[in-house]
Scaffold this motif. Structure first.
Motif, PDB file in Angstrom:
ATOM      1  N   TYR A 287       0.813  -1.261  -0.049  1.00 48.74           N
ATOM      2  CA  TYR A 287      -0.044  -0.062   0.110  1.00 48.74           C
ATOM      3  C   TYR A 287       0.872   1.266  -0.040  1.00 48.74           C
ATOM      4  O   TYR A 287       1.427   1.564  -0.907  1.00 48.74           O
ATOM      5  N   GLY A 288       0.984   2.141   0.898  1.00 51.92           N
ATOM      6  CA  GLY A 288       1.521   3.337   0.891  1.00 51.92           C
ATOM      7  C   GLY A 288       3.028   3.136   0.885  1.00 51.92           C
ATOM      8  O   GLY A 288       3.537   4.182   0.563  1.00 51.92           O
ATOM      9  N   GLU A 289       3.647   2.114   1.148  1.00 52.49           N
ATOM     10  CA  GLU A 289       5.022   1.910   1.004  1.00 52.49           C
ATOM     11  C   GLU A 289       5.606   1.551  -0.112  1.00 52.49           C
ATOM     12  O   GLU A 289       6.665   1.358  -0.623  1.00 52.49           O
ATOM     13  N   VAL A 290       4.532   1.406  -1.421  1.00 55.57           N
ATOM     14  CA  VAL A 290       5.071   0.967  -2.699  1.00 55.57           C
ATOM     15  C   VAL A 290       4.359   2.166  -3.630  1.00 55.57           C
ATOM     16  O   VAL A 290       2.869   2.434  -3.599  1.00 55.57           O
ATOM     17  N   ASN A 291       5.317   3.060  -4.099  1.00 53.16           N
ATOM     18  CA  ASN A 291       4.663   4.207  -4.851  1.00 53.16           C
ATOM     19  C   ASN A 291       4.227   3.608  -6.335  1.00 53.16           C
ATOM     20  O   ASN A 291       4.771   2.796  -6.894  1.00 53.16           O
ATOM     21  N   VAL A 292       3.069   4.371  -6.704  1.00 53.99           N
ATOM     22  CA  VAL A 292       2.649   3.995  -8.126  1.00 53.99           C
ATOM     23  C   VAL A 292       2.724   5.280  -8.946  1.00 53.99           C
ATOM     24  O   VAL A 292       2.086   6.189  -8.520  1.00 53.99           O
ATOM     25  N   LEU A 293       3.404   5.098 -10.052  1.00 53.74           N
ATOM     26  CA  LEU A 293       3.626   6.096 -10.963  1.00 53.74           C
ATOM     27  C   LEU A 293       2.989   6.077 -12.435  1.00 53.74           C
ATOM     28  O   LEU A 293       2.872   4.661 -12.615  1.00 53.74           O
ATOM     29  N   TYR A 294       2.509   6.952 -12.973  1.00 56.07           N
ATOM     30  CA  TYR A 294       1.978   6.914 -14.365  1.00 56.07           C
ATOM     31  C   TYR A 294       2.871   7.978 -15.329  1.00 56.07           C
ATOM     32  O   TYR A 294       3.179   8.966 -15.277  1.00 56.07           O
ATOM     33  N   ASN A 295       3.911   7.184 -16.164  1.00 54.64           N
ATOM     34  CA  ASN A 295       4.712   7.816 -17.070  1.00 54.64           C
ATOM     35  C   ASN A 295       5.834   8.908 -16.139  1.00 54.64           C
ATOM     36  O   ASN A 295       6.042   9.990 -16.304  1.00 54.64           O
ATOM     37  N   GLY A 296       6.175   8.077 -14.991  1.00 48.07           N
ATOM     38  CA  GLY A 296       6.901   8.874 -13.980  1.00 48.07           C
ATOM     39  C   GLY A 296       6.566  10.142 -12.918  1.00 48.07           C
ATOM     40  O   GLY A 296       7.216  10.475 -12.403  1.00 48.07           O
ATOM     41  N   ILE A 297       4.979  10.026 -13.062  1.00 50.70           N
ATOM     42  CA  ILE A 297       4.392  10.913 -12.197  1.00 50.70           C
ATOM     43  C   ILE A 297       3.692  10.367 -11.327  1.00 50.70           C
ATOM     44  O   ILE A 297       2.743   9.343 -11.670  1.00 50.70           O
TER      45      ILE A 297
ATOM     46  N   PHE B 103       9.194  -1.982 -12.413  1.00 46.37           N
ATOM     47  CA  PHE B 103       9.322  -2.336 -11.069  1.00 46.37           C
ATOM     48  C   PHE B 103      10.621  -1.896 -10.726  1.00 46.37           C
ATOM     49  O   PHE B 103      11.627  -2.645 -10.998  1.00 46.37           O
ATOM     50  N   LEU B 104      10.517  -1.372  -9.536  1.00 38.82           N
ATOM     51  CA  LEU B 104      11.921  -0.915  -8.803  1.00 38.82           C
ATOM     52  C   LEU B 104      11.761  -1.116  -7.425  1.00 38.82           C
ATOM     53  O   LEU B 104      10.910  -0.841  -6.591  1.00 38.82           O
ATOM     54  N   LYS B 105      12.420  -2.481  -6.949  1.00 36.47           N
ATOM     55  CA  LYS B 105      12.390  -2.779  -5.750  1.00 36.47           C
ATOM     56  C   LYS B 105      13.477  -2.262  -4.853  1.00 36.47           C
ATOM     57  O   LYS B 105      14.524  -1.957  -5.153  1.00 36.47           O
ATOM     58  N   GLY B 106      12.864  -2.036  -3.509  1.00 33.11           N
ATOM     59  CA  GLY B 106      13.927  -1.512  -2.437  1.00 33.11           C
ATOM     60  C   GLY B 106      13.567  -0.159  -2.240  1.00 33.11           C
ATOM     61  O   GLY B 106      12.683   0.507  -3.172  1.00 33.11           O
ATOM     62  N   PRO B 107      14.249   0.858  -1.516  1.00 26.83           N
ATOM     63  CA  PRO B 107      13.849   2.142  -1.295  1.00 26.83           C
ATOM     64  C   PRO B 107      14.228   3.001  -2.438  1.00 26.83           C
ATOM     65  O   PRO B 107      15.248   2.649  -3.085  1.00 26.83           O
TER      66      PRO B 107
ATOM     67  N   GLY C 174       9.116   0.173  -0.069  1.00 34.32           N
ATOM     68  CA  GLY C 174       9.295  -1.087  -0.466  1.00 34.32           C
ATOM     69  C   GLY C 174       9.476  -1.021  -1.960  1.00 34.32           C
ATOM     70  O   GLY C 174      10.248  -1.916  -2.427  1.00 34.32           O
ATOM     71  N   GLY C 175       9.316  -0.113  -2.506  1.00 30.11           N
ATOM     72  CA  GLY C 175       9.588  -0.141  -3.989  1.00 30.11           C
ATOM     73  C   GLY C 175       8.734   0.928  -4.743  1.00 30.11           C
ATOM     74  O   GLY C 175       7.789   1.653  -4.315  1.00 30.11           O
ATOM     75  N   SER C 176       8.476   0.688  -6.149  1.00 31.34           N
ATOM     76  CA  SER C 176       7.941   1.796  -7.076  1.00 31.34           C
ATOM     77  C   SER C 176       7.493   0.806  -8.381  1.00 31.34           C
ATOM     78  O   SER C 176       7.971  -0.029  -8.688  1.00 31.34           O
ATOM     79  N   VAL C 177       6.203   1.105  -8.706  1.00 30.94           N
ATOM     80  CA  VAL C 177       5.881   0.678  -9.950  1.00 30.94           C
ATOM     81  C   VAL C 177       5.275   1.922 -10.983  1.00 30.94           C
ATOM     82  O   VAL C 177       4.634   2.877 -10.523  1.00 30.94           O
ATOM     83  N   ASN C 178       5.960   1.709 -12.071  1.00 38.21           N
ATOM     84  CA  ASN C 178       5.754   2.797 -13.088  1.00 38.21           C
ATOM     85  C   ASN C 178       5.174   2.372 -14.317  1.00 38.21           C
ATOM     86  O   ASN C 178       5.357   1.406 -15.161  1.00 38.21           O
ATOM     87  N   TYR C 179       3.666   2.858 -14.593  1.00 30.18           N
ATOM     88  CA  TYR C 179       3.052   2.575 -16.013  1.00 30.18           C
ATOM     89  C   TYR C 179       3.672   3.277 -16.877  1.00 30.18           C
ATOM     90  O   TYR C 179       3.440   4.622 -16.805  1.00 30.18           O
ATOM     91  N   VAL C 180       4.006   2.786 -18.227  1.00 28.18           N
ATOM     92  CA  VAL C 180       4.560   3.849 -19.217  1.00 28.18           C
ATOM     93  C   VAL C 180       3.534   3.336 -20.367  1.00 28.18           C
ATOM     94  O   VAL C 180       3.309   2.314 -20.979  1.00 28.18           O
ATOM     95  N   SER C 181       2.833   4.586 -20.789  1.00 28.56           N
ATOM     96  CA  SER C 181       1.841   4.380 -21.732  1.00 28.56           C
ATOM     97  C   SER C 181       2.736   4.121 -23.216  1.00 28.56           C
ATOM     98  O   SER C 181       3.736   4.615 -23.287  1.00 28.56           O
TER      99      SER C 181
END
Length: 199
Positions: free
Chosen positions: A38-48, A70-74, A85-92
């Motif tokens: 949840y809040g410890e994993v960032n979700v981005l759309y085209n880097g935003i 997917f970028l795992k880790g701080p 936890g990491g980040s998830v970035n959707y790239v259109s």
């Protein structure tokens, strides 16, 4: 995503090493990395950043996406606050610069029972420096549980105008809608509370 046949972003995350994802009824498309969620994993759309995962995360069709990163880790320095936890970035999908291969691509559809999917991509290169791309998709995903389904609609478009090799203008629009019914579980009643049969 195309090679593995991933239809949604949740399925894409499930195919990534070290990433857990699920479509729980109250929090769809939730991700977990390194024990954080949840809040410890960032979700981005085209880097935003699109906000807290528990509020903004929705089920999305992969038809309008080029990739999911997917970028795992701080990763707070790269993607924003609280990315422990990491980040998830959707790239259109992006317009293809100067390519004739994707010029006005014909609509394609993929259908399979009991699910259905229709994708209509189109890309073109108009004149020097101007490119555009439009993706339209509609899919319905049924579950093995009666009444559990997802209807996903997506529309995305982007216009790029490149003045020179170092300066580019672009405009983009996205519309996504998901509706359906989630599975909240099947209640189990002990036999001691069972209603006696009617005479």
């Amino acid at each position: 995503m195309r090679e593995q046949g991933y239809r949604t972003t949740t399925e894409t995350a499930q195919g990534a090493v070290g990433v857990l994802s699920g479509d729980s009824a109250g929090a769809p498309a939730g991700f977990s990395m390194r024990g954080f969620t949840y809040g410890e994993v960032n979700v981005l759309y085209n880097g935003i950043s699109i906000g807290p995962q528990s509020i903004t995360s929705r089920v999305m069709d992969t038809g309008s996406l080029d990739r999911v990163e997917f970028l795992k880790g701080p990763s707070a320095i790269m993607s924003g606050l609280d990315a422990i936890g990491g980040s998830v970035n959707y790239v259109s999908n992006q317009p293809t610069t100067g390519s004739d291969q994707e010029r006005n691509s014909p609509p394609r559809s993929i259908r399979s029972a009991p699910t259905g999917r229709i994708l209509a991509p189109a890309a073109a290169h108009r004149w020097q420096g101007l490119d555009y791309r439009v993706d339209i998709g509609q899919s319905k995903i049924n579950s093995f549980i009666d009444g559990d389904y997802q209807n996903l609609t997506n529309f995305s478009g982007q216009l790029n105008y490149r003045l020179n090799s170092s300066f580019r203008l672009f405009g983009a629009v996205e519309y996504k809608r998901d509706e359906g019914h989630a599975y909240w579980g099947t209640p189990l009643v002990p036999t001691t509370f069972r209603r006696p049969p009617l005479p």
